[in-house]
Design an enzyme around this catalytic site. Structure first.
Site, PDB file in Angstrom:
ATOM      1  N   CYS A 248       2.566  -0.685   6.665  1.00 15.33           N
ATOM      2  CA  CYS A 248       1.775   0.194   6.104  1.00 15.33           C
ATOM      3  C   CYS A 248       0.925   0.302   7.694  1.00 15.33           C
ATOM      4  O   CYS A 248       1.192   0.977   8.428  1.00 15.33           O
ATOM      5  CB  CYS A 248       0.844  -0.166   4.730  1.00 15.33           C
ATOM      6  SG  CYS A 248      -0.382   1.337   4.824  1.00 15.33           S
ATOM      7  N   HIS A 338       4.732  -0.809   0.329  1.00 14.00           N
ATOM      8  CA  HIS A 338       3.862  -2.036  -0.101  1.00 14.00           C
ATOM      9  C   HIS A 338       5.017  -2.891  -0.406  1.00 14.00           C
ATOM     10  O   HIS A 338       5.151  -3.110  -1.771  1.00 14.00           O
ATOM     11  CB  HIS A 338       3.046  -2.450  -0.522  1.00 14.00           C
ATOM     12  CG  HIS A 338       1.628  -1.757   0.632  1.00 14.00           C
ATOM     13  ND1 HIS A 338       0.732  -2.265   1.438  1.00 14.00           N
ATOM     14  CD2 HIS A 338       1.062  -0.244   0.523  1.00 14.00           C
ATOM     15  CE1 HIS A 338       0.402  -1.683   2.303  1.00 14.00           C
ATOM     16  NE2 HIS A 338       0.534  -0.959   1.275  1.00 14.00           N
ATOM     17  N   GLU A 340       5.865  -6.386  -0.474  1.00 17.89           N
ATOM     18  CA  GLU A 340       4.643  -7.057  -1.330  1.00 17.89           C
ATOM     19  C   GLU A 340       4.223  -6.877  -3.244  1.00 17.89           C
ATOM     20  O   GLU A 340       3.200  -7.939  -3.400  1.00 17.89           O
ATOM     21  CB  GLU A 340       3.394  -7.998  -0.540  1.00 17.89           C
ATOM     22  CG  GLU A 340       2.764  -7.028  -0.923  1.00 17.89           C
ATOM     23  CD  GLU A 340       1.905  -5.874   0.054  1.00 17.89           C
ATOM     24  OE1 GLU A 340       0.737  -5.232   0.611  1.00 17.89           O
ATOM     25  OE2 GLU A 340       2.946  -4.770   0.557  1.00 17.89           O
TER      26      GLU A 340
END
Length: 373
Positions: A248, A338, A340
């Site tokens: 990001c 993302h 995660e």
């Protein structure tokens, strides 16, 4: 609530009573509101939830992505009256009030979202103490824009800390905290990685002092055009041929370090249902996003940079925005979204495996020990 173009919405106070200002953005996630609220990347933003019913599972002490709520304000249509989930320890409205987060409910969030899609993200004020829209608008127009905002140090950890590997230790990563979420070092730890999380103003010497085998640049808020220190640090890391992975904001930093520009998107990508193609495999992934800026790099072919050849590895299928970069001559790659994600899709979790494979590639250990020679 009053947008900077004068559009006004009325509702009921939700959370803390008071007044707040920020950039109005919308997120399309049907779940994960607790993770959204505690994501440092939402610093100085007033978040509009497009899902109409928010708060139905309450909040708990386990799912926070940081140690506080970062959003500047919160806008929902229909807050749950009573949470219903065995893990809930508190209702969302009470949590917002306890952290001093000013919100508004009963708003036509569909109309608001359509307005932001047509006009773009913009400054906004939310007040439960001001009754005159024009008076609130005057204060909105005094607020700073997100363009040009340098926010990394405001959300970064003040002191370094370590997240140990789970099971056998494979290697060590130095993570530059530009607004990191807790689930990043968790995903690395699950792969046997010890992560040293370092402040945003750390130097190359700080990264090397922890015995790092590789470097990670985290997500975070603000305009990447202001992050000159991080850009220089990324260039120093690549000069040493140390494996580098950016997510990001970290992706935008690496983009700048490679010589590409960045620009502000009209209303950004926020939510957990964005389709992205991984060009290295041809696979389409459903991914979690939270970014208002993007890298301006050639979508097709290979670009020549000061660090060798670079290609765009991922693109968003909604609007063709660059969603990842891969360096072909130095061990570095990024994604704009993302992997995660929590809550969210796990389609992109393999990228942490790709990072591990990059670190363990034959010749990497010798390159690190010899300073990239």
């Amino acid at each position: 609530m009053v947008l900077e173009d004068g559009r006004t919405f009325r509702g009921e106070a939700y959370g803390a009573v008071g007044e707040t200002f920020g950039e109005a953005v919308f997120t399309t996630g049907m779940t994960g509101y607790q993770e959204t609220l505690t994501d440092p990347s939402y610093h100085r933003q007033v978040v509009v939830q497009t899902a109409p019913h928010i708060g139905n599972t309450g909040v708990n002490d386990e799912d926070d992505e940081s140690d506080r709520i970062w959003v500047a304000g919160y806008v929902v249509r229909d807050p749950a009256r009573t949470p219903s989930n065995w893990r809930s320890t508190e209702d969302l409205g009470t949590r917002l009030e306890r952290f001093g987060v000013v919100g508004i409910s009963g708003v036509d969030t569909r109309a608001l979202t359509r307005h932001l899609r047509e006009r773009g993200a913009m400054r906004v004020g939310v007040s439960s103490v001001e009754t005159d829209p024009q008076a609130l608008l005057a204060r909105v127009l005094e607020q700073p824009q997100m363009t040009g905002a340098d926010l990394s140090l405001q959300v970064s950890t003040p002191e370094a800390y370590t997240v140990d590997a789970v099971g056998e230790h494979r290697f060590t990563v130095a993570a530059l905290d530009l607004g990191i979420k807790r689930n990043v070092p968790r995903r690395l730890a699950a792969r046997g990685v010890m992560t040293h999380v370092l402040p945003a103003n750390s130097t190359l010497g700080d990264l090397l002092s922890v015995g790092a085998d590789a470097v990670f640049f985290s997500p975070g808020p603000g305009d990447p055009a202001t992050a000159d220190h991080a850009v220089t640090l990324a260039q120093e890391v690549m000069k040493r041929s140390m494996p580098l992975f950016g997510i990001c904001f970290g992706s935008q930093i690496l983009g700048r370090a490679l010589g590409f520009g960045t620009y502000k998107l009209g209303y950004g990508h926020r939510g957990i249902n964005q389709p992205v193609m991984d060009r290295t495999t041809g696979k389409v992934e459903v991914t979690s996003h939270n970014h208002g800026f993007a890298v301006d790099a050639p979508r097709d072919g290979v670009a020549d940079t000061a660090f060798g050849r670079v290609e765009v590895s991922h693109v968003c299928l909604n609007d063709n925005v660059v969603e990842g970069l891969r360096a072909l001559d130095v061990p570095a790659f990024t994604v704009q979204y993302h992997p995660e994600a929590a809550a969210g899709p796990h389609d992109a979790d393999y990228l942490f495996d790709r990072f591990a494979e990059l670190v363990e590639r034959p010749g990497m250990a010798r390159a690190r020990l010899n300073g990239g020679k």
